[in-house]
Design a protein around this motif. Structure first.
Motif, PDB file in Angstrom:
ATOM      1  N   ASN A   1      34.822 -42.715  57.421  1.00  0.00           N
ATOM      2  CA  ASN A   1      35.974 -41.839  57.716  1.00  0.00           C
ATOM      3  C   ASN A   1      35.479 -40.702  58.785  1.00  0.00           C
ATOM      4  OD1 ASN A   1      37.622 -43.148  56.128  1.00  0.00           O
ATOM      5  ND2 ASN A   1      37.322 -41.841  54.296  1.00  0.00           N
ATOM      6  N   LYS A   2      34.215 -40.110  58.569  1.00  0.00           N
ATOM      7  CA  LYS A   2      33.680 -39.274  59.269  1.00  0.00           C
ATOM      8  C   LYS A   2      33.397 -39.841  60.762  1.00  0.00           C
ATOM      9  CE  LYS A   2      32.002 -35.208  60.427  1.00  0.00           C
ATOM     10  NZ  LYS A   2      33.322 -34.417  60.718  1.00  0.00           N
ATOM     11  N   VAL A   3      32.994 -41.052  61.015  1.00  0.00           N
ATOM     12  CA  VAL A   3      32.933 -41.490  62.233  1.00  0.00           C
ATOM     13  C   VAL A   3      34.294 -41.619  62.834  1.00  0.00           C
ATOM     14  CG1 VAL A   3      32.119 -43.603  63.609  1.00  0.00           C
ATOM     15  CG2 VAL A   3      30.773 -42.719  61.956  1.00  0.00           C
ATOM     16  N   THR A   4      35.269 -42.116  62.278  1.00  0.00           N
ATOM     17  CA  THR A   4      36.502 -42.337  62.927  1.00  0.00           C
ATOM     18  C   THR A   4      37.034 -41.064  63.216  1.00  0.00           C
ATOM     19  OG1 THR A   4      36.838 -44.145  61.568  1.00  0.00           O
ATOM     20  CG2 THR A   4      38.815 -42.871  62.314  1.00  0.00           C
ATOM     21  N   ASP A   5      36.989 -39.808  62.516  1.00  0.00           N
ATOM     22  CA  ASP A   5      37.360 -38.473  62.561  1.00  0.00           C
ATOM     23  C   ASP A   5      36.935 -37.891  64.007  1.00  0.00           C
ATOM     24  OD1 ASP A   5      38.817 -38.842  60.470  1.00  0.00           O
ATOM     25  OD2 ASP A   5      37.875 -37.360  59.328  1.00  0.00           O
ATOM     26  N   ASN A   6      35.315 -38.128  64.002  1.00  0.00           N
ATOM     27  CA  ASN A   6      34.820 -37.821  65.299  1.00  0.00           C
ATOM     28  C   ASN A   6      35.043 -38.299  66.494  1.00  0.00           C
ATOM     29  OD1 ASN A   6      33.106 -36.059  63.598  1.00  0.00           O
ATOM     30  ND2 ASN A   6      31.162 -37.362  63.588  1.00  0.00           N
ATOM     31  N   ILE A   7      35.359 -39.499  66.474  1.00  0.00           N
ATOM     32  CA  ILE A   7      35.926 -40.363  67.576  1.00  0.00           C
ATOM     33  C   ILE A   7      37.241 -39.763  68.113  1.00  0.00           C
ATOM     34  CG2 ILE A   7      36.797 -42.263  68.426  1.00  0.00           C
ATOM     35  CD1 ILE A   7      34.528 -44.037  66.896  1.00  0.00           C
ATOM     36  N   LEU A   8      38.166 -39.449  67.141  1.00  0.00           N
ATOM     37  CA  LEU A   8      39.578 -38.940  67.451  1.00  0.00           C
ATOM     38  C   LEU A   8      39.278 -37.689  67.942  1.00  0.00           C
ATOM     39  CD1 LEU A   8      41.410 -40.332  64.218  1.00  0.00           C
ATOM     40  CD2 LEU A   8      41.477 -41.265  66.608  1.00  0.00           C
ATOM     41  N   GLU A   9      38.519 -36.708  67.255  1.00  0.00           N
ATOM     42  CA  GLU A   9      38.315 -35.283  67.922  1.00  0.00           C
ATOM     43  C   GLU A   9      37.681 -35.200  69.187  1.00  0.00           C
ATOM     44  OE1 GLU A   9      36.197 -33.432  64.979  1.00  0.00           O
ATOM     45  OE2 GLU A   9      37.724 -33.418  63.347  1.00  0.00           O
ATOM     46  N   GLU A  10      36.614 -35.977  69.570  1.00  0.00           N
ATOM     47  CA  GLU A  10      36.041 -36.165  70.733  1.00  0.00           C
ATOM     48  C   GLU A  10      36.828 -36.851  71.967  1.00  0.00           C
ATOM     49  OE1 GLU A  10      32.124 -37.995  69.790  1.00  0.00           O
ATOM     50  OE2 GLU A  10      31.641 -36.442  68.257  1.00  0.00           O
ATOM     51  N   THR A  11      37.897 -37.596  71.392  1.00  0.00           N
ATOM     52  CA  THR A  11      38.468 -38.111  72.655  1.00  0.00           C
ATOM     53  C   THR A  11      39.785 -37.343  72.753  1.00  0.00           C
ATOM     54  OG1 THR A  11      39.520 -39.732  71.211  1.00  0.00           O
ATOM     55  CG2 THR A  11      37.513 -40.563  72.386  1.00  0.00           C
ATOM     56  N   GLY A  12      40.222 -36.198  72.040  1.00  0.00           N
ATOM     57  CA  GLY A  12      41.323 -35.571  72.037  1.00  0.00           C
ATOM     58  C   GLY A  12      42.476 -36.003  71.479  1.00  0.00           C
ATOM     59  N   GLY A  13      42.088 -36.888  70.462  1.00  0.00           N
ATOM     60  CA  GLY A  13      43.215 -37.825  69.730  1.00  0.00           C
ATOM     61  C   GLY A  13      43.834 -36.812  68.597  1.00  0.00           C
ATOM     62  N   ASP A  14      44.627 -37.696  68.048  1.00  0.00           N
ATOM     63  CA  ASP A  14      45.426 -37.257  66.999  1.00  0.00           C
ATOM     64  C   ASP A  14      45.019 -37.566  65.420  1.00  0.00           C
ATOM     65  OD1 ASP A  14      47.600 -36.534  65.215  1.00  0.00           O
ATOM     66  OD2 ASP A  14      49.269 -36.507  66.890  1.00  0.00           O
ATOM     67  N   LEU A  15      44.450 -36.669  64.844  1.00  0.00           N
ATOM     68  CA  LEU A  15      43.830 -36.989  63.612  1.00  0.00           C
ATOM     69  C   LEU A  15      44.868 -37.565  62.490  1.00  0.00           C
ATOM     70  CD1 LEU A  15      41.113 -34.317  62.552  1.00  0.00           C
ATOM     71  CD2 LEU A  15      40.730 -36.998  62.945  1.00  0.00           C
ATOM     72  N   LEU A  16      46.130 -36.790  62.707  1.00  0.00           N
ATOM     73  CA  LEU A  16      47.121 -37.323  61.522  1.00  0.00           C
ATOM     74  C   LEU A  16      47.632 -38.309  61.980  1.00  0.00           C
ATOM     75  CD1 LEU A  16      49.238 -33.848  61.391  1.00  0.00           C
ATOM     76  CD2 LEU A  16      47.491 -34.947  59.662  1.00  0.00           C
ATOM     77  N   ARG A  17      48.048 -38.960  63.169  1.00  0.00           N
ATOM     78  CA  ARG A  17      48.293 -40.306  63.453  1.00  0.00           C
ATOM     79  C   ARG A  17      47.244 -41.214  63.763  1.00  0.00           C
ATOM     80  NH1 ARG A  17      52.577 -38.629  68.118  1.00  0.00           N
ATOM     81  NH2 ARG A  17      50.853 -39.034  69.340  1.00  0.00           N
ATOM     82  N   GLY A  18      46.107 -40.824  63.621  1.00  0.00           N
ATOM     83  CA  GLY A  18      44.889 -41.844  63.657  1.00  0.00           C
ATOM     84  C   GLY A  18      44.820 -42.217  65.168  1.00  0.00           C
ATOM     85  N   GLU A  19      45.123 -41.654  66.070  1.00  0.00           N
ATOM     86  CA  GLU A  19      45.157 -42.025  67.625  1.00  0.00           C
ATOM     87  C   GLU A  19      44.183 -41.379  68.544  1.00  0.00           C
ATOM     88  OE1 GLU A  19      49.043 -41.410  68.796  1.00  0.00           O
ATOM     89  OE2 GLU A  19      49.767 -43.358  68.083  1.00  0.00           O
ATOM     90  N   THR A  20      43.484 -42.246  69.284  1.00  0.00           N
ATOM     91  CA  THR A  20      42.375 -41.571  70.027  1.00  0.00           C
ATOM     92  C   THR A  20      43.002 -41.032  71.164  1.00  0.00           C
ATOM     93  OG1 THR A  20      42.222 -43.587  71.498  1.00  0.00           O
ATOM     94  CG2 THR A  20      40.754 -43.665  69.598  1.00  0.00           C
ATOM     95  N   GLY A  21      42.488 -40.236  71.826  1.00  0.00           N
ATOM     96  CA  GLY A  21      43.012 -39.559  73.086  1.00  0.00           C
ATOM     97  C   GLY A  21      43.718 -40.559  74.149  1.00  0.00           C
ATOM     98  N   ALA A  22      42.908 -41.606  74.380  1.00  0.00           N
ATOM     99  CA  ALA A  22      43.515 -42.447  75.140  1.00  0.00           C
ATOM    100  C   ALA A  22      45.043 -43.037  74.555  1.00  0.00           C
ATOM    101  CB  ALA A  22      42.614 -43.859  75.324  1.00  0.00           C
ATOM    102  N   GLN A  23      45.201 -43.193  73.631  1.00  0.00           N
ATOM    103  CA  GLN A  23      46.424 -43.576  72.753  1.00  0.00           C
ATOM    104  C   GLN A  23      47.559 -42.517  73.230  1.00  0.00           C
ATOM    105  OE1 GLN A  23      44.804 -44.672  69.154  1.00  0.00           O
ATOM    106  NE2 GLN A  23      45.599 -46.963  69.278  1.00  0.00           N
ATOM    107  N   VAL A  24      46.884 -41.277  72.679  1.00  0.00           N
ATOM    108  CA  VAL A  24      47.851 -40.303  72.913  1.00  0.00           C
ATOM    109  C   VAL A  24      48.450 -39.792  74.110  1.00  0.00           C
ATOM    110  CG1 VAL A  24      48.057 -37.608  72.450  1.00  0.00           C
ATOM    111  CG2 VAL A  24      46.933 -39.095  70.938  1.00  0.00           C
ATOM    112  N   GLN A  25      47.365 -40.044  75.194  1.00  0.00           N
ATOM    113  CA  GLN A  25      47.875 -40.009  76.527  1.00  0.00           C
ATOM    114  C   GLN A  25      48.836 -40.999  76.886  1.00  0.00           C
ATOM    115  OE1 GLN A  25      44.093 -39.649  78.665  1.00  0.00           O
ATOM    116  NE2 GLN A  25      43.598 -37.549  78.000  1.00  0.00           N
TER     117      GLN A  25
END
Length: 144
Positions: free
Chosen positions: A113-137
């Motif tokens: 869970n922590k690895v996933t959260d870190n990836i989402l945060e570092e890519t500017g993603g959305d923690l609530l939706r579980g999407e990375t920054g690339a998906q959000v953009q």
């Protein structure tokens, strides 16, 4: 602030440290004591030896197609397994196994869970939706 880059060796060293911590828990201590009691229990060892012998017979009977003999042996196996399961020492041992496995699963889940959260945060993603920054953009309306 830039994050440190770790090697696999660094991670294994930390994992070894966590393993040592887990090995020093009450749950693992109880598991070791329960296992020692099982090995000291003559009645239990005799039942286990009988069970092992019957299981070998069952494999042979199955291999040679001796259905009625197989059925008899399987009934004996079931009876011994029930007797073993009813012994408090076996119940304690099984519970201690479950407790240790729960700790291991808890650690694995926490790391994942922590690895996933870190990836989402570092890519500017959305923690609530579980999407990375690339998906959000790429899911923003009007972006082409």
């Amino acid at each position: 602030m830039e994050r440190a880059i770790y090697t696999k060796d660094d991670i294994i060293a930390k994992a070894t440290e966590i393993a040592d911590m887990i090995s020093a828990t009450e749950e693992v201590e109880f598991f070791k004591q329960a296992e020692a009691k099982i090995h000291e229990n003559q009645k239990l060892r005799e039942k286990m030896a009988s069970l092992k012998s019957l299981q070998k017979q069952a494999v042979n009977f199955q291999h040679y197609g001796k259905e009625s003999a197989l059925k008899m042996v399987e009934e004996k196996i079931e009876k011994i397994e029930t007797e073993l399961d009813e012994m408090p020492i076996v119940q304690q041992f099984k519970q201690s196994q479950t407790d240790v496995n729960e700790i291991l699963q808890m650690v694995a889940t926490a790391i994942s869970n922590k690895v996933t959260d870190n990836i989402l945060e570092e890519t500017g993603g959305d923690l609530l939706r579980g999407e990375t920054g690339a998906q959000v953009q790429n899911s923003t309306p009007g972006s082409c």
